[in-house]
Write a protein that holds these residues in place. Structure first.
Motif, PDB file in Angstrom:
ATOM      1  N   ASP A 283       0.767  -1.470  -0.117  1.00 55.36           N
ATOM      2  CA  ASP A 283      -0.085   0.076   0.135  1.00 55.36           C
ATOM      3  C   ASP A 283       1.196   0.897  -0.395  1.00 55.36           C
ATOM      4  O   ASP A 283       0.424   2.102   0.019  1.00 55.36           O
ATOM      5  N   THR A 284       1.930   0.779  -0.241  1.00 56.02           N
ATOM      6  CA  THR A 284       2.969   2.230  -0.334  1.00 56.02           C
ATOM      7  C   THR A 284       3.808   2.221  -1.069  1.00 56.02           C
ATOM      8  O   THR A 284       4.439   1.678  -2.032  1.00 56.02           O
ATOM      9  N   PHE A 285       4.001   3.925  -1.752  1.00 57.32           N
ATOM     10  CA  PHE A 285       5.135   4.311  -2.971  1.00 57.32           C
ATOM     11  C   PHE A 285       5.805   5.493  -2.284  1.00 57.32           C
ATOM     12  O   PHE A 285       5.381   6.214  -1.239  1.00 57.32           O
ATOM     13  N   LEU A 329      -5.019   5.014  -7.951  1.00 58.68           N
ATOM     14  CA  LEU A 329      -3.732   4.091  -7.283  1.00 58.68           C
ATOM     15  C   LEU A 329      -4.487   3.221  -6.607  1.00 58.68           C
ATOM     16  O   LEU A 329      -4.637   2.080  -6.154  1.00 58.68           O
ATOM     17  N   ALA A 330      -5.745   4.007  -5.577  1.00 54.61           N
ATOM     18  CA  ALA A 330      -6.434   3.206  -4.311  1.00 54.61           C
ATOM     19  C   ALA A 330      -7.374   2.903  -4.837  1.00 54.61           C
ATOM     20  O   ALA A 330      -7.112   0.925  -4.266  1.00 54.61           O
ATOM     21  N   ARG A 337      -7.028   3.531   1.199  1.00 54.38           N
ATOM     22  CA  ARG A 337      -5.839   4.729   0.799  1.00 54.38           C
ATOM     23  C   ARG A 337      -4.707   3.806   0.411  1.00 54.38           C
ATOM     24  O   ARG A 337      -4.633   2.821   0.801  1.00 54.38           O
ATOM     25  N   VAL A 338      -3.919   4.803  -0.247  1.00 52.93           N
ATOM     26  CA  VAL A 338      -2.408   4.926  -0.400  1.00 52.93           C
ATOM     27  C   VAL A 338      -0.996   5.615   0.204  1.00 52.93           C
ATOM     28  O   VAL A 338      -1.834   6.582   0.225  1.00 52.93           O
ATOM     29  N   PRO A 366       8.137  -7.550   0.741  1.00 54.47           N
ATOM     30  CA  PRO A 366       6.507  -6.661   0.334  1.00 54.47           C
ATOM     31  C   PRO A 366       7.564  -5.707   1.623  1.00 54.47           C
ATOM     32  O   PRO A 366       7.948  -6.497   2.874  1.00 54.47           O
ATOM     33  N   GLY A 367       7.931  -4.751   1.758  1.00 57.77           N
ATOM     34  CA  GLY A 367       7.930  -3.579   1.947  1.00 57.77           C
ATOM     35  C   GLY A 367       9.874  -3.579   2.782  1.00 57.77           C
ATOM     36  O   GLY A 367      10.227  -3.668   3.238  1.00 57.77           O
ATOM     37  N   VAL A 368      10.355  -5.145   1.555  1.00 56.03           N
ATOM     38  CA  VAL A 368      11.728  -5.068   1.729  1.00 56.03           C
ATOM     39  C   VAL A 368      12.361  -4.743   0.262  1.00 56.03           C
ATOM     40  O   VAL A 368      11.854  -5.274  -1.201  1.00 56.03           O
TER      41      VAL A 368
END
Length: 416
Positions: A283-285, A329-330, A337-338, A366-368
């Motif tokens: 969920d993150t850019f 995007l969301a 939300r993103v 994810p997240g790495v």
């Protein structure tokens, strides 16, 4: 886990990827030719190789099976059919002149697969070719160290000449003449190398001998968000025509349900979408802080209603302008939300880090993510936001204006 070849997201677990360890082609950059070959500077080849070895090691330590393109290409050229496929498209009368084309093919016939792969990527000079070409006007007009076949130093950036999108691949018609031969090499690998020849996957675009100009597409602009959504940047290298063609094929084959096209500023610093924004978690850019979000104009492309197709006679696409990329995007990811993270730094410092590919991250899970260690402010910001950055050196590699994502062509990645 998703089995088999295919890239089903930007941030799911990365299983297999192609990279290219720089070699002869990088050593043939000079101050006189580097701009024509799309480099801003002359790199120290040995140090770039050392840094690339560290990069490949970081990927392996993260559980990624790493394939080196030079090795794949050499193994491909063991096949007489594959060798003919490449030479038929590279050694043409129009490219080399009739006499010199025959001489280069004669040179190729005497070379083993590894040596031929090196010269196809590294370039061929007049000194490399037998003087049987003395009756060639092209030969006579060249100096001894001039190129019969220019090198392809941008092979380093494996992201661009092909891109895997869900269960298939685009073999991309490149925007710049200095890179177009790369696509021939990738076409040969995907057709003839044992890793791909027996695999089941679709080819959406580019694997033919058509003149696709100006419908150019490059992988740095293609982001497989996951859940059937694809984000494509339109800027210096990827055109709206190519996005339409890709979207149509994805929809026809049921590979994707929505394509978000986003307009980029026309600038060398923002040549691809991944130079200004990448996805780093589900969920993150992360985005370059001094790029006005309002300048990233998005359009949502979906399959047109069949009745609309019959009535209007269009290509089967529905195109809708949107006001806000982040909200879009969301929506396509099915999220409330993103997060869009930006580094808190003054504009001059931000420009320096963006020039050093501070936002060009490659997710391995994810997240790495993997990124250049020199971008301290951006990396620290991500760490504070819960994103783990695996740092790699980039003192030489970074001077090629491409980061970890640019240098990697994922061929197997899980969804989200």
């Amino acid at each position: 886990m998703t089995h088999g070849l295919g890239v089903h997201s930007e941030v799911g677990r990365l299983r297999q990827a192609i990279v290219h360890r720089p070699g002869l082609e990088l050593s043939r950059l000079t101050p006189a030719n580097c701009r024509d070959l799309l480099f801003d500077d002359v790199l120290w080849t040995e140090r770039a190789q050392e840094e690339h070895d560290v990069f490949a090691g970081v990927l392996r330590d993260a559980g990624v099976t790493v394939h080196h393109f030079g090795e794949l290409f050499a193994e491909t050229l063991k096949s007489a059919e594959a060798r003919a496929f490449v030479l038929d498209r590279v050694c043409t009368d129009h490219a080399l002149g009739p006499a010199l084309a025959r001489s280069v093919r004669a040179l190729a016939a005497d070379l083993g697969p590894a040596d031929l792969a090196e010269l196809m990527i590294g370039g061929i000079t007049k000194a490399d070719v037998s003087p049987l070409s003395l009756h060639s006007l092209r030969w006579a007009s060249l100096q001894l160290d001039e190129f019969v076949l220019p090198p392809l130093p941008n092979t380093l950036f494996q992201r661009d000449n092909s891109a895997w999108v869900y269960g298939g691949v685009t073999v991309n018609p490149m925007a710049m003449p200095a890179r177009r031969r790369e696509t021939v090499h990738s076409r040969a690998v995907y057709r003839y190398h044992p890793l791909f020849a027996g695999a089941a996957f679709s080819t959406y675009y580019g694997d033919d001998d058509a003149d696709h100009q100006p419908a150019t597409l490059e992988g740095g602009d293609v982001h497989v968000l996951g859940r059937g959504a694809v984000l494509v940047g339109m800027g210096e290298r990827t055109t709206p025509m190519a996005v339409e063609i890709l979207a149509r094929q994805l929809f026809r084959q049921g590979a994707a349900r929505v394509v978000v096209a986003v307009e980029l500023p026309r600038s060398h610093a923002f040549m691809h979408l991944d130079t200004v924004m990448t996805m780093v978690d589900t969920d993150t850019f992360v985005r370059y802080p001094y790029l006005d979000p309002a300048s990233l104009r998005p359009w949502v492309v979906t399959p047109a209603d069949p009745d609309e197709v019959l009535e209007r006679g269009d290509a089967g696409l529905h195109v809708e302008r949107r006001d806000d990329l982040v909200d879009t995007l969301a929506e396509v990811l099915g999220l409330d939300r993103v997060r869009v993270l930006t580094a808190d730094e003054d504009e001059r410092a931000a420009q320096r880090e963006q020039w050093d590919d501070a936002d060009n991250f490659l997710a391995v899970a994810p997240g790495v993510v993997v990124g250049y260690e020199r971008n301290v402010v951006t990396n620290t910001m991500l760490a504070d936001a819960g994103i783990r950055v695996l740092p790699i050196p980039g003192e030489e590699l970074g001077r090629g204006r491409g980061g970890a994502r640019c240098m990697t062509c994922p061929i197997q990645r899980d969804g989200i």
